[in-house]
Scaffold this motif. Structure first.
Motif, PDB file in Angstrom:
ATOM      1  N   ASP A 137       0.839  -1.194   0.000  1.00 15.67           N
ATOM      2  CA  ASP A 137       0.000   0.000   0.000  1.00 15.67           C
ATOM      3  C   ASP A 137       0.877   1.249   0.000  1.00 15.67           C
ATOM      4  OD1 ASP A 137      -2.312  -1.545   0.146  1.00 15.67           O
ATOM      5  OD2 ASP A 137      -2.255  -1.579   2.348  1.00 15.67           O
ATOM      6  N   ALA A 138       0.277   2.369  -0.407  1.00 18.08           N
ATOM      7  CA  ALA A 138       1.014   3.637  -0.407  1.00 18.08           C
ATOM      8  C   ALA A 138       1.542   3.975   0.980  1.00 18.08           C
ATOM      9  CB  ALA A 138       0.118   4.759  -0.934  1.00 18.08           C
ATOM     10  N   ALA A 139       0.797   3.582   2.012  1.00 10.62           N
ATOM     11  CA  ALA A 139       1.220   3.874   3.381  1.00 10.62           C
ATOM     12  C   ALA A 139       2.499   3.146   3.760  1.00 10.62           C
ATOM     13  CB  ALA A 139       0.105   3.502   4.360  1.00 10.62           C
ATOM     14  N   GLU A 140       2.856   2.101   3.016  1.00 11.79           N
ATOM     15  CA  GLU A 140       4.059   1.322   3.321  1.00 11.79           C
ATOM     16  C   GLU A 140       5.299   1.831   2.591  1.00 11.79           C
ATOM     17  OE1 GLU A 140       2.834  -3.161   3.939  1.00 11.79           O
ATOM     18  OE2 GLU A 140       1.683  -2.342   2.252  1.00 11.79           O
ATOM     19  N   GLU A 141       5.141   2.863   1.752  1.00 14.64           N
ATOM     20  CA  GLU A 141       6.275   3.312   0.948  1.00 14.64           C
ATOM     21  C   GLU A 141       7.376   3.952   1.789  1.00 14.64           C
ATOM     22  OE1 GLU A 141       5.025   5.607  -2.412  1.00 14.64           O
ATOM     23  OE2 GLU A 141       4.062   3.877  -3.385  1.00 14.64           O
ATOM     24  N   ALA A 168       6.222  -3.851  -4.756  1.00 12.65           N
ATOM     25  CA  ALA A 168       5.955  -5.153  -4.148  1.00 12.65           C
ATOM     26  C   ALA A 168       6.990  -5.379  -3.054  1.00 12.65           C
ATOM     27  CB  ALA A 168       6.037  -6.265  -5.184  1.00 12.65           C
ATOM     28  N   GLY A 169       6.614  -6.177  -2.068  1.00 16.87           N
ATOM     29  CA  GLY A 169       7.542  -6.444  -0.987  1.00 16.87           C
ATOM     30  C   GLY A 169       7.377  -7.844  -0.425  1.00 16.87           C
ATOM     31  N   VAL A 180      12.205  -5.646  -1.678  1.00 16.53           N
ATOM     32  CA  VAL A 180      11.245  -4.862  -2.449  1.00 16.53           C
ATOM     33  C   VAL A 180      11.651  -4.833  -3.921  1.00 16.53           C
ATOM     34  CG1 VAL A 180      10.604  -3.373  -0.512  1.00 16.53           C
ATOM     35  CG2 VAL A 180      12.489  -2.694  -2.030  1.00 16.53           C
ATOM     36  N   ALA A 181      10.690  -4.538  -4.773  1.00 12.42           N
ATOM     37  CA  ALA A 181      10.925  -4.313  -6.194  1.00 12.42           C
ATOM     38  C   ALA A 181       9.746  -3.528  -6.736  1.00 12.42           C
ATOM     39  CB  ALA A 181      11.094  -5.627  -6.960  1.00 12.42           C
TER      40      ALA A 181
END
Length: 259
Positions: A137-141, A168-169, A180-181
């Motif tokens: 999610d955007a919150a995880e960036e 992705a993570g 991540v990628a």
């Protein structure tokens, strides 16, 4: 060969002019906003702004014709556009056009494969492996940024950069983000993998392969080819991508002295 370059009007014309070359199709970005393309004989040049964090002039074809296209393109869009193509072609263009005062900036590898060939080997998120993998999610960036700062500080794809679509993570059993990628700078013909990073303390456990398998599998489901770029000296990454079915060719970039 025609005496003067001609402008190409759409993505279909670009694809026909370059015989479907994956690098050129990626460089054209489906002829989106600001993209311009020219052909001369069997040579092609495509100018795309802000592609993989650079204004890029992707080239293909016979060196003499490509040199003429570079001059034409720079006259229209300016020399901020870095000439990008196979290493032998870029080096030949630089050598045979000293009046353009170009220099080779660096070399790297382009790796790609048809989506159908890759899909047979990569079942995507259904593939068993270590850790839980999926789109973030955007919150995880913010966590992605922190991981890349430790694991891959020179990564070109990072959260917030134009053209980076989603991340992705992989999380370990304790819920920590360990790999991540990104799906970045993709276009309909070519899905593009970038921004791969694995936490230093978690390397050697298959997390990097896991996240790459997932992203490549997801890209292969919606794009004709999948591709990536990797530093020439990153032998471990190249070996991984070859194991996943991608094949490479050496690239180089060039620009005028002082640019």
């Amino acid at each position: 060969m025609n005496d003067a370059p001609v402008r190409l009007g759409d993505a279909a014309e670009v694809a026909a002019a370059c015989s479907g070359d994956a690098l050129v199709l990626w460089g054209a970005q489906a002829m989106g906003p600001g993209v311009r393309a020219w052909a001369l004989g069997e040579a092609v040049a495509v100018a795309c702004p802000d592609l993989n964090r650079r204004d890029r002039l992707t080239v293909y074809g016979e060196p003499g014709a490509v040199s003429a296209l570079v001059e034409r393109a720079w006259a229209e869009v300016g020399p901020s556009y870095r000439v990008t193509g196979t290493r032998a072609l870029v080096e030949e263009v630089v050598a045979r056009t000293p009046r353009m005062r170009m220099r080779v900036l660096g070399s790297f590898e382009w790796m790609d494969t048809p989506a159908g060939a890759l899909s047979a080997d990569l079942p995507g998120h259904a593939d068993p492996g270590p850790g839980r993998v999926g789109w973030l999610d955007a919150a995880e960036e913010e966590q992605v940024s922190a991981l890349l700062a430790r694991a891959a500080p020179s990564a070109w794809a990072v959260p917030g950069v134009a053209g980076v679509r989603r991340w992705a993570g992989v999380r370990d059993d304790d819920g920590r983000l360990v790999a991540v990628a990104a799906d970045a700078w993709s276009c309909p013909p070519v899905g593009f993998l970038a921004g791969v990073g694995v936490a230093p303390a978690s390397r050697g456990r298959g997390y990097g392969e896991r996240v790459c398998r997932f992203v490549l599998g997801e890209l292969a489901a919606v794009h004709e080819r999948v591709a990536l770029m990797v530093d020439t000296g990153n032998h471990a990454a190249i070996a991984l991508y070859e194991r996943l079915g991608l094949r490479g060719r050496p690239l180089a970039a060039a620009a005028p002295d002082g640019a």
